[in-house]
Design a protein around this motif. Structure first.
Motif, mmCIF file in Angstrom:
data_model
loop_
_atom_site.group_PDB
_atom_site.id
_atom_site.type_symbol
_atom_site.label_atom_id
_atom_site.label_comp_id
_atom_site.label_asym_id
_atom_site.label_seq_id
_atom_site.Cartn_x
_atom_site.Cartn_y
_atom_site.Cartn_z
ATOM 1 N N LEU A 29 -0.115 9.597 8.110
ATOM 2 C CA LEU A 29 -1.185 8.976 7.340
ATOM 3 C C LEU A 29 -0.685 8.349 6.047
ATOM 4 C CD1 LEU A 29 -3.926 11.679 7.918
ATOM 5 C CD2 LEU A 29 -3.872 9.370 8.890
ATOM 6 N N GLU A 30 0.496 8.714 5.621
ATOM 7 C CA GLU A 30 1.076 8.092 4.429
ATOM 8 C C GLU A 30 1.625 6.701 4.726
ATOM 9 O OE1 GLU A 30 3.941 10.915 3.141
ATOM 10 O OE2 GLU A 30 2.473 12.209 2.147
ATOM 11 N N LEU A 69 -6.124 2.899 -6.368
ATOM 12 C CA LEU A 69 -7.171 1.934 -6.046
ATOM 13 C C LEU A 69 -8.410 2.603 -5.476
ATOM 14 C CD1 LEU A 69 -8.072 -1.043 -5.669
ATOM 15 C CD2 LEU A 69 -6.969 -0.978 -3.420
ATOM 16 N N ALA A 70 -8.216 3.620 -4.613
ATOM 17 C CA ALA A 70 -9.369 4.196 -3.921
ATOM 18 C C ALA A 70 -9.099 5.648 -3.544
ATOM 19 C CB ALA A 70 -9.687 3.399 -2.664
ATOM 20 N N PRO A 109 0.820 -1.214 0.000
ATOM 21 C CA PRO A 109 0.000 0.000 0.000
ATOM 22 C C PRO A 109 0.854 1.265 0.000
ATOM 23 C CG PRO A 109 0.083 -0.938 2.198
ATOM 24 C CD PRO A 109 0.747 -1.929 1.284
ATOM 25 N N ALA A 110 0.349 2.288 -0.664
ATOM 26 C CA ALA A 110 0.980 3.609 -0.653
ATOM 27 C C ALA A 110 -0.141 4.639 -0.610
ATOM 28 C CB ALA A 110 1.859 3.818 -1.879
ATOM 29 N N THR A 111 0.119 5.782 -0.007
ATOM 30 C CA THR A 111 -0.925 6.774 0.212
ATOM 31 C C THR A 111 -0.451 8.173 -0.134
ATOM 32 O OG1 THR A 111 -1.783 5.445 2.044
ATOM 33 C CG2 THR A 111 -2.534 7.725 1.920
ATOM 34 N N ARG A 145 -7.581 11.030 1.116
ATOM 35 C CA ARG A 145 -6.379 10.291 0.707
ATOM 36 C C ARG A 145 -6.631 9.517 -0.582
ATOM 37 N NH1 ARG A 145 -6.271 6.599 5.645
ATOM 38 N NH2 ARG A 145 -8.490 7.123 5.468
ATOM 39 N N LEU A 146 -5.573 9.392 -1.363
ATOM 40 C CA LEU A 146 -5.577 8.517 -2.533
ATOM 41 C C LEU A 146 -4.746 7.294 -2.169
ATOM 42 C CD1 LEU A 146 -6.133 7.886 -5.546
ATOM 43 C CD2 LEU A 146 -4.020 9.122 -6.078
ATOM 44 N N ARG A 147 -5.391 6.149 -2.146
ATOM 45 C CA ARG A 147 -4.686 4.918 -1.795
ATOM 46 C C ARG A 147 -4.263 4.191 -3.069
ATOM 47 N NH1 ARG A 147 -3.560 4.580 2.963
ATOM 48 N NH2 ARG A 147 -5.357 3.728 4.045
#
Length: 246
Positions: free
Chosen positions: A166-167, A147-148, A105-107, A138-140
């Motif tokens: 949060l990242e 993705l989201a 995952p990356a944010t 956030r953009l995940r």
């Protein structure tokens, strides 16, 4: 040169030929014989190797495109896509689910600010409209792909938050470490089509199908501690529910 997975067709079977081809390619993707980024042979090459018509092979490829397993790219050919993320309906964050499944995952934190609560968020949190809340957008990403897009509203008191935190951490992990016990959540799942902003963020075409989820989480005293409104790429994400008989 593309990759041609092992495919055997049974012309005596009642299963349509295109579906036999599609399922065997799908199984090669599921088992890892075909990896994300691998390029398949052309439709003509596959058709000739199997003794099938090109329309039959084109229908098989189209079936897999519709399922989000492969993509046709002009000038590149037909490529394998990463398997869609399947998430069980649990009281967890997307970040933690991706990390647990090895999805890297990356944010990108697009917004972290104290704002007046919009009517939808205020209603979900049981607050008067306009009450100050902390809003996070956030953009995940998963394995480098968007993705989201996740929007969350947090009522006071809010633990110390930063874009850097949060990242690298899931929101529920941050809340729990701050002593907030999330015990139950009310959730609603729906669908929509991508507007221009959503399409740009998620790298989808405008009007593409998106999955939506709204969730209000409550602590052990029954107080609403978080409201989230999220959108997901339907081609890359699904939710799984286990139903039991009582």
């Amino acid at each position: 040169m593309g990759i041609r997975p092992r495919i055997e067709v049974d012309r005596s079977s009642p299963i349509p030929l295109y579906f036999q081809v599609a399922e065997q390619i799908a199984e090669a993707i599921r088992t890892g014989a075909l990896q994300p980024g691998d390029q398949l042979d052309s439709e003509v090459q596959i058709a000739e190797s199997l003794g099938l018509s090109r329309p039959t092979v084109r229908q098989a490829i189209g079936h897999l495109v519709d399922r989000g397993m492969i993509v046709r790219r002009r000038g590149v050919g037909t490529q394998i896509l990463p398997m869609p993320v399947r998430r069980e309906m649990e009281l967890t964050s997307l970040h933690d689910d991706l990390a647990r499944s090895g999805r890297a995952p990356a944010t990108d934190v697009l917004l972290l600010a104290r704002v007046p609560a919009e009517p939808e968020a205020a209603t979900a949190l049981g607050l008067p409209a306009g009450t100050p809340v902390t809003k996070v957008v956030r953009l995940r990403r998963s394995q480098g792909e968007p993705l989201a897009v996740m929007r969350n509203w947090l009522p006071e008191p809010v633990p110390a938050l930063s874009a850097e935190l949060l990242e690298t951490r899931g929101l529920y992990e941050v809340l729990r470490k701050a002593g907030i016990r999330i015990c139950v959540a009310r959730q609603r799942i729906g669908a929509c089509t991508a507007d221009a902003e959503q399409a740009a963020l998620l790298e989808e075409r405008r009007g593409a199908a998106l999955l939506t989820m709204e969730r209000t989480a409550f602590d052990d005293s029954g107080r609403a501690v978080e409201f989230g409104s999220h959108i997901y790429r339907a081609s890359r994400y699904s939710l799984e529910v286990t139903v039991t008989e009582h």
